[in-house]
Design a protein around this motif. Sequence first.
Motif: not given
Length: 134
Positions: A21-24, A96-102, A106-114
Amino acid sequence: MLSDVKLHVKFKLFALWCSVIFFYIYGDYFELYQPGKLQDMLTGNTVFGPVSQGILLGMSALMIVPALMPFLSVALPAGASRWVNLVAGTLYTAIMILAIRGGWHFYVVFGLIEISLTALIVWYAWTWPKDADR
């Protein structure tokens, strides 16, 4: 030598969902600094189209589940908690796999952690010990 306490899987799931939740929240907050994002918000545009009650309800529904998961992980009986965590963890990993594309770096890093955290939720739920002492 330091002593360590064995944590029940419910508390591990609780902590993992809190981290997710914090990462979101931080990912979405930092995303507002991207050029044009705040202007889109002010003019009523979303990635799903113009702002409407339906769009906001859908976006809210998407965030209600992970926001409730810390509580549900500890409050539900073990069997129900296991299955709810398996389903929710799998669903939010896929989202999240779908959301981080493109996305921006910073968003990709957060997404990979999520993704890592929700995959860990699935793993803990899948390997839930049968012994009541764990």
